[in-house]
Write an enzyme that holds these catalytic residues in place. Sequence first.
Site, mmCIF file in Angstrom:
data_model
loop_
_atom_site.group_PDB
_atom_site.id
_atom_site.type_symbol
_atom_site.label_atom_id
_atom_site.label_comp_id
_atom_site.label_asym_id
_atom_site.label_seq_id
_atom_site.Cartn_x
_atom_site.Cartn_y
_atom_site.Cartn_z
ATOM 1 N N GLU A 122 -1.043 15.649 -1.897
ATOM 2 C CA GLU A 122 -0.862 14.459 -2.707
ATOM 3 C C GLU A 122 -0.288 13.329 -1.898
ATOM 4 O O GLU A 122 0.544 13.652 -0.785
ATOM 5 C CB GLU A 122 0.143 14.609 -3.752
ATOM 6 C CG GLU A 122 -0.062 15.783 -4.800
ATOM 7 C CD GLU A 122 0.847 15.919 -5.735
ATOM 8 O OE1 GLU A 122 2.238 15.701 -5.665
ATOM 9 O OE2 GLU A 122 0.883 16.858 -6.428
ATOM 10 N N LYS A 124 1.932 10.971 0.007
ATOM 11 C CA LYS A 124 3.413 10.678 -0.272
ATOM 12 C C LYS A 124 3.646 9.420 -0.460
ATOM 13 O O LYS A 124 3.862 8.389 0.351
ATOM 14 C CB LYS A 124 4.121 11.551 0.741
ATOM 15 C CG LYS A 124 5.521 11.640 0.738
ATOM 16 C CD LYS A 124 6.203 12.226 2.086
ATOM 17 C CE LYS A 124 7.740 12.473 1.529
ATOM 18 N NZ LYS A 124 8.419 11.220 1.218
ATOM 19 N N ASP A 126 5.843 5.881 -0.914
ATOM 20 C CA ASP A 126 7.014 5.449 -0.289
ATOM 21 C C ASP A 126 8.074 4.858 -1.440
ATOM 22 O O ASP A 126 7.963 3.497 -1.393
ATOM 23 C CB ASP A 126 6.908 4.624 1.073
ATOM 24 C CG ASP A 126 8.021 4.762 1.712
ATOM 25 O OD1 ASP A 126 8.897 5.567 1.616
ATOM 26 O OD2 ASP A 126 8.248 4.142 2.859
ATOM 27 N N ARG A 145 17.083 10.635 -8.287
ATOM 28 C CA ARG A 145 17.351 12.076 -7.861
ATOM 29 C C ARG A 145 18.617 12.271 -7.629
ATOM 30 O O ARG A 145 19.439 13.425 -8.055
ATOM 31 C CB ARG A 145 16.748 12.507 -7.101
ATOM 32 C CG ARG A 145 16.797 13.871 -6.140
ATOM 33 C CD ARG A 145 15.845 14.102 -5.210
ATOM 34 N NE ARG A 145 15.762 13.235 -4.105
ATOM 35 C CZ ARG A 145 14.648 13.380 -3.367
ATOM 36 N NH1 ARG A 145 13.684 14.173 -3.433
ATOM 37 N NH2 ARG A 145 14.819 12.522 -2.124
ATOM 38 N N GLU A 182 7.431 9.276 -8.761
ATOM 39 C CA GLU A 182 7.824 8.282 -7.756
ATOM 40 C C GLU A 182 7.866 6.905 -8.286
ATOM 41 O O GLU A 182 6.569 6.499 -8.766
ATOM 42 C CB GLU A 182 7.017 8.405 -6.387
ATOM 43 C CG GLU A 182 7.670 7.857 -5.392
ATOM 44 C CD GLU A 182 8.487 8.939 -4.576
ATOM 45 O OE1 GLU A 182 8.940 9.982 -5.069
ATOM 46 O OE2 GLU A 182 9.066 8.507 -3.333
ATOM 47 N N TYR A 234 3.961 13.504 -10.574
ATOM 48 C CA TYR A 234 3.562 14.646 -9.714
ATOM 49 C C TYR A 234 3.958 15.968 -9.957
ATOM 50 O O TYR A 234 3.765 16.891 -9.538
ATOM 51 C CB TYR A 234 3.592 14.323 -8.312
ATOM 52 C CG TYR A 234 4.940 14.070 -7.745
ATOM 53 C CD1 TYR A 234 6.135 14.855 -7.805
ATOM 54 C CD2 TYR A 234 5.320 12.756 -7.490
ATOM 55 C CE1 TYR A 234 7.136 14.645 -7.369
ATOM 56 C CE2 TYR A 234 6.544 12.422 -6.832
ATOM 57 C CZ TYR A 234 7.595 13.258 -7.054
ATOM 58 O OH TYR A 234 8.855 12.921 -6.696
ATOM 59 N N LYS A 298 1.360 21.217 -1.273
ATOM 60 C CA LYS A 298 1.878 22.253 -2.040
ATOM 61 C C LYS A 298 0.965 23.203 -2.414
ATOM 62 O O LYS A 298 -0.013 23.193 -2.602
ATOM 63 C CB LYS A 298 2.167 21.414 -3.506
ATOM 64 C CG LYS A 298 3.178 20.302 -3.524
ATOM 65 C CD LYS A 298 3.071 19.916 -4.940
ATOM 66 C CE LYS A 298 4.202 18.384 -4.892
ATOM 67 N NZ LYS A 298 4.088 17.637 -6.050
ATOM 68 N N LYS A 322 4.226 14.168 7.451
ATOM 69 C CA LYS A 322 4.601 12.753 7.644
ATOM 70 C C LYS A 322 3.637 12.090 8.615
ATOM 71 O O LYS A 322 3.166 12.857 9.777
ATOM 72 C CB LYS A 322 6.051 12.765 8.277
ATOM 73 C CG LYS A 322 7.163 13.198 7.212
ATOM 74 C CD LYS A 322 7.281 12.270 5.937
ATOM 75 C CE LYS A 322 8.351 11.145 6.335
ATOM 76 N NZ LYS A 322 9.794 11.308 6.085
ATOM 77 N N CYS A 416 10.045 -27.930 29.434
ATOM 78 C CA CYS A 416 8.863 -27.186 29.364
ATOM 79 C C CYS A 416 9.342 -26.124 30.876
ATOM 80 O O CYS A 416 9.549 -26.333 31.746
ATOM 81 C CB CYS A 416 7.703 -27.564 29.769
ATOM 82 S SG CYS A 416 6.296 -26.390 30.323
ATOM 83 N N CYS A 419 6.768 -26.421 33.640
ATOM 84 C CA CYS A 419 6.393 -27.761 34.455
ATOM 85 C C CYS A 419 7.660 -28.564 34.271
ATOM 86 O O CYS A 419 7.813 -29.671 35.255
ATOM 87 C CB CYS A 419 5.192 -28.412 33.875
ATOM 88 S SG CYS A 419 5.503 -29.467 32.577
ATOM 89 N N CYS A 434 5.364 -28.869 25.215
ATOM 90 C CA CYS A 434 5.403 -29.396 26.195
ATOM 91 C C CYS A 434 4.696 -30.970 26.271
ATOM 92 O O CYS A 434 3.560 -31.014 25.697
ATOM 93 C CB CYS A 434 4.862 -28.687 27.349
ATOM 94 S SG CYS A 434 4.746 -29.252 28.917
ATOM 95 N N CYS A 440 0.578 -29.658 33.336
ATOM 96 C CA CYS A 440 1.566 -28.573 33.305
ATOM 97 C C CYS A 440 0.642 -27.103 33.848
ATOM 98 O O CYS A 440 -0.353 -27.186 33.033
ATOM 99 C CB CYS A 440 2.027 -28.511 31.799
ATOM 100 S SG CYS A 440 2.661 -26.882 31.408
#
Length: 676
Positions: A122, A124, A126, A145, A182, A234, A298, A322, A416, A419, A434, A440
Amino acid sequence: MTVGNRPIALRGAAEQRAAELRAELRHHDHRYYVLDTPEVSDAHYDALMRELAALEEEFPELRTPDSPTQRVAGMPATTFAPVTHRRPMLSLANVFDDGELSEFDERVRKLTGEAQVTYVCEPKMDGLAVELVYEKGRFVQGSTRGNGVVGEDVTANLRTIRSVPLTLEGAGLPQLLEVRGEVFLRTEDFKRLNARQEEAGDQPYVNPRNAAAGALRQKDPAVTAARPLSISFYEVGEVDGRAFATHWEKLAFLRELGLPVNPRNRRVEGLQGVHDAYAALLEDRHGLPYEVDGLVVKVDSEDLRLRMGAVSKAPRWAVAYKFPAEEAETQVEDIRVYVGRTGALTPVASLRPTKVGGVVVSRATLHNQDELKRKGVRIGDWVFIRRAGDVIPEVVAVIPSRRTGEEREFVFPTTCPECGAPTAREEEGAVIRCTNEVDCPAQMHQQLLHFASRNAMDVEGLGEELAGQLLRARLVRTPADLYRLSREQLVALERMGEKSADNLLQAIERSKHVTLRRFLYALGIRQVGEATARTLAGSFRDVRALADADVERLTQVKDVGPLVARSIHHYFQVPTNRALVEALLAAGVAPTPPEEVSGGALAGKTVVLTGELSAMSREEAKAEIERRGGKVSGSVSRKTDLVVAGEAAGSKLKKAQELGVKVLDEQGLLALLQGG
DNA sequence: TGTCCTCGAGTTCC
DNA sequence: CTCGAGGACA
């Protein structure tokens, strides 16, 4: 004297380090779970945790019951009612590479005695793990959790998530059903939320997960409701009168009840199957509408799961594989200012080289003074950096708690750096430039490179290094000087052989035959890019005619408004620019006006190219399309007539499909070009 | 006047 | 690729 077979000094050092690590981890836990303002990346946190776990592995006597390794994570906040989970919500062990994944698979096979195991993979997501309780099909309680045993009651906030059904339908509903999932923010919603945060003058969130955490922990559900959270389920916790033989069955059950389940879940065979699923997800990672930080693997069979059990904080039958971290933190060693072709001064952070997203990053742009001020970056600061996919690395935020007081505020130069001319900020503009329009060195360098670049005069071999050499040796001051270079002068340069010199001279010679549009683009007139150069070439058909045009005449050209017109007019009013054009013409550069195309196969059509083409380059395809009267544009909109999608086409293809724009693959394009 | 569409410009790493 | 803003158009 030794403890076990190790010298006591070593153990003493380990003990001290373990204590440091514990203190630091607790501090970060507090920042993360209680204050919602983490100051280090997950990768950094993981690294600390792993270091501590490794020490405790080596010196088991250091493993105290209150060590951060001995609990799942986090601590309950005081503002929400505590909820004790009927079954603890375990977290997952992490693996970071193929080797560690193989070890997991081996362990599973050894513990179960199976030769090959079926896994469910599955994405994962975030976000934050939550548990929802349904009684007789009614949503009665939802919790975070927390530390795995006790979480926080966030029922009211979960109710605001549109995809959370408040009642479940269907025959044979269990009296009691616990489901786990999640809570996350879709990338798009995250961007919108952050834009609003900034508008309101609030600190933007570092990533979608923190934003989701912030939203879920709002005391006022109305605030949560304004932040469009999503959820994906899940797992099933406690359930009455219903047994499952496999995890896959469980996921199907959740889906039948109308609970959102990730459609990217896959059931695979053995280690190879997991590898394939991982590779596929990694590939699609950035095309998904939410952030994914890995793949959850799993064991599918419930029977095997029971036989394997769990260690103190994580089940033995699952693991999180990961992805390489895309966020990292590093130190700003310096802030330098670069001068671009148009004289724009761009601050760039020199970073302590750090690996992020698979590559070592040592620089990141800070764009301009406003951006610099908004982010508040100082020299010596520790910063979050991020590099998602192919995206350019960016400094996300400063980590203020890591300041020591040694950091230095960066002062934007008033002259600058190349220059010494004074710098000026344009009215209403974000950029500081500049003011030296004539000599320059940085601007000359960039202008020369632009002149020679592929889409301009296409002088092959004239790159960064050589342009610098020619300027330093004073062989070249303006692009026109290129046409006066001799073989002897070139060979005298360092690292320049006879062969290279001849090649360069040839390339310069070839560039004399150039289309007017490329020539106009090569001049580097501000506000005149490839597209505008093309319309100007079609409209004026001669450089001198363009140079003599007044603002009013210029404004009559399609896509040229007052600003662009003024910019063009101004360019030709500067005597050195006028002289440059004359010198180029005198040197033999002969720009040719475009052929009149009328009634080609693609006349009047706007085409967008995306993805990778194999039979021809993008430039060639563009030229072919234009030869048939078509126009190649960069972005897809309703006005686009046709999108050509090559290999690995991304967001533009998606947009085309959304808008119902006609899409051809490369074969289709070739057929069209031939037929026309 | 507001909205949508394009274009220009700047940028990093390999 | 993304941002910002110019220009076209309703």
